[in-house]
Design a protein around this motif. Structure first.
Motif, PDB file in Angstrom:
ATOM      1  N   THR A  12       0.844  -1.195   0.000  1.00  0.00           N
ATOM      2  CA  THR A  12       0.000   0.000   0.000  1.00  0.00           C
ATOM      3  C   THR A  12       0.878   1.243   0.000  1.00  0.00           C
ATOM      4  N   ALA A  15       1.210   6.393   4.075  1.00  0.00           N
ATOM      5  CA  ALA A  15       0.356   7.537   4.409  1.00  0.00           C
ATOM      6  C   ALA A  15       1.190   8.817   4.434  1.00  0.00           C
ATOM      7  N   HIS A 206      -0.165   0.981   4.872  1.00  0.00           N
ATOM      8  CA  HIS A 206       0.235   2.374   4.707  1.00  0.00           C
ATOM      9  C   HIS A 206       1.483   2.762   5.504  1.00  0.00           C
ATOM     10  N   HIS A 359      -7.230  -0.483  -0.497  1.00  0.00           N
ATOM     11  CA  HIS A 359      -6.815   0.131   0.758  1.00  0.00           C
ATOM     12  C   HIS A 359      -7.694   1.343   1.034  1.00  0.00           C
TER      13      HIS A 359
END
Length: 415
Positions: A12, A15, A206, A359
Motif C-alpha cells: 500500500t 500515508a 500504509h 486500501h
C-alpha cells in the motif's frame, strides 16, 4: 492514463503522515542509533518511540516485546528458526497449515535437517482450520510450536485465532501467528490472542517497506539468525533502518485510531464490488469464505469462468489496472498447487481468478473503473476461448459448482 492499483495485499502507499515522520531521518538525522554522541541518542529516542507506538497499538505489555527486522519474511524466519532452536531440548515436533506463507513453510522445512518433524493440519474448502477436537489429533507430546496464518491472501480466510490460542495455551504449546497479510485490516490484540510470537508487515497498511515487526512475548526465548552487534536486544544484529522504523511506528499509531472505520469502509467497497460484478460479468464465483467475519474486508479472489487468469491480468494491466493472480513476493511456479490441493479445489479455478485488493484511499469510482476494465477484457477473452464456447454449448459442466456451499451463495449473486 490514470492507473488503478487493486493490489493492496502486495503493498500500500505510505500515508502522508508516515512520509513526513520518516523525512528527517532520510536527511539531517542520519546518525547511527548505536553512537554515544548527541545525534546518535536522538536517533535512538526515535526508534524507541516507534517501539512504544507499536506496543500500544497491539496491546503489548512491554516495549521490549517489539523486535524490528528488515521485512515480514525475516520476522517469520527469526520466529520459526529462533524458537525451534531455543526449544529443541524440549521437543522436535512443529505443527502448521498448508496455507503458510513460504517464509514460514520453508523455514520449518529447513529445520527438518536438524532433526525436527513437521506436522500439517488439514483445512476445509474455504481454508478454515477444523475444530479443536480435530486439531488435537495432530498434537504430540513432543510438539513445541504451532504456527498459524491469521489470514491467507488467496482465500481471504481469517482463522478463529482466539479458540486455537486458548487451546494451545492449555496444552503448553507455543503459538506463532503470521499476521503479515492481516495486520492493519483485522484486530490484533496480543493481550487477548496471547501468541508467543507474531509477525507484521507495515507496508501492507500504509507504512514503509524495508521493516518488519516481530512481537515476542516476554519470557519467550529465541536464538538469533544474525550475529554482530547487540541491536534489537541481541536478536537482530546490524545498523537499524531508522527511517522505516519511524515510519512503521507512525503507521501503527494511525491504524490504532481508525481500524474500525477502516474495516467498515473496506466492507462497503467489498459489497460494492460484488454488486458491480453481478451486474456486468456472468459466470463468476469467489474463492474462499463469503464476505463477513471470516474474511478479510479488503479483498476478493474472483473466478472468471472460461478465462485464463494470467491472460486476464496482462490484458487488464495494459488497460490501466494493476491487480494480481497470487502473492507478489512468490514466484508463480513455486509451490503453485499447495493451496488448491489443501482446499480440494481444482487448480483451474485458481488459474481463472484475479485477486483484487484495496486500501483506505480507494473509492467506489476506483472499483467501478476496475470492473469496467475487467468486464471488457473478460468479454474479449471469452470470445476467443474454446473452453467458454464449450461451457455455453453445454459440452462441459461449469466448474463453479465445485466451489463450497458457503461460497456458492455469493457465487449465485454473481452469476
Amino acid at each position: 492514463m490514470n492507473r488503478i492499483n487493486l493490489d493492496a495485499q502486495s503493498s500500500t502507499p505510505p500515508a502522508p503522515e508516515v512520509i513526513e515522520a520518516m523525512r528527517p531521518y532520510l536527511s539531517g538525522n542520519f546518525a547511527s542509533a548505536a553512537a554515544a554522541h548527541y545525534s546518535g541518542k536522538q536517533v535512538r529516542k526515535a526508534i524507541e518511540r516507534a517501539r512504544e507506538q507499536i506496543a500500544a497499538a497491539i496491546s503489548a505489555s512491554d516495549v521490549e516485546e517489539i523486535i524490528f527486522t528488515g521485512s515480514g519474511t525475516e520476522a517469520n524466519n527469526l520466529a520459526i528458526k529462533g524458537i525451534l532452536t531455543a526449544r529443541k531440548p524440549f521437543g522436535n515436533h512443529v505443527l502448521s497449515t498448508p496455507l503458510d506463507h513460504p517464509s514460514v513453510w520453508f523455514s520449518i522445512q529447513s529445520m527438518i535437517s536438524q532433526g525436527f518433524e513437521h506436522g500439517v493440519w488439514e483445512v476445509d474448502a474455504v481454508g478454515r482450520l477444523p475444530g479443536i477436537e480435530c486439531l488435537g489429533e495432530n498434537l504430540r507430546q513432543d510438539t513445541i510450536l504451532a504456527s498459524v496464518p491469521v489470514s491467507t491472501p488467496e482465500l481471504g480466510i481469517v482463522q478463529p485465532i482466539h479458540a486455537i490460542s486458548e487451546w494451545l495455551e492449555r496444552e503448553g504449546v507455543a503459538l506463532m501467528l503470521d499476521a503479515t497479510t492481516a495486520g492493519g485490516w483485522t484486530p490484533l490484540d496480543v493481550a487477548t490472542l496471547k501468541p508467543s510470537l507474531m509477525s507484521l508487515s507495515p507496508h501492507r497498511f500504509h507504512g514503509p517497506k524495508g521493516v518488519g515487526i516481530l512481537y515476542k512475548r516476554r519470557g519467550v526465548s529465541l536464538v538469533p539468525l544474525m550475529h554482530g552487534g547487540n541491536q534489537e536486544f541481541g536478536l537482530r544484529a546490524g545498523t537499524e533502518n531508522v527511517a522505516s522504523i519511524v515510519g512503521a511506528g507512525k503507521a501503527f499509531e494511525l491504524m490504532s485510531g481508525i481500524l474500525d472505520e477502516r474495516i467498515e469502509n473496506a466492507c462497503k467497497l467489498q459489497s460494492f464490488l460484488l454488486r458491480e460484478i453481478k451486474s456486468k460479468i456472468p459466470s463468476t464465483g469467489i474463492i474462499g469464505p463469503a464476505p463477513g467475519k471470516d474474511r478479510l474486508s479488503n479483498q476478493l479472489n474472483i473466478v472468471f469462468e472460461g478465462v485464463e487468469g494470467e491472460a486476464l491480468m496482462l490484458m487488464t494491466n495494459v488497460r490501466g489496472l494493476d491487480c494480481h493472480t497470487g502473492i507478489s513476493c512468490v514466484n508463480r511456479h513455486m509451490e503453485s498447487n499447495r493451496i488448491p490441493k489443501a482446499t480440494g479445489l481444482p487448480d483451474d479455478l485458481f488459474r481463472s481468478s484475479l485477486l483484487l485488493s484495496w486500501h483506505e484511499e480507494h473509492t467506489k469510482a476506483d472499483l467501478y473503473g476496475a470492473v469496467e476494465i475487467i468486464a471488457a477484457c473478460v468479454g474479449k477473452l471469452r470470445e476467443m476461448s474454446p473452453l467458454w464456447n464449450n461451457l455455453q454449448c453445454g459440452r462441459m459442466p461449469s466448474r463453479l459448482s465445485l466451489l463450497p456451499e458457503i461460497v456458492q451463495s455469493s457465487q449465485r449473486l454473481l452469476s
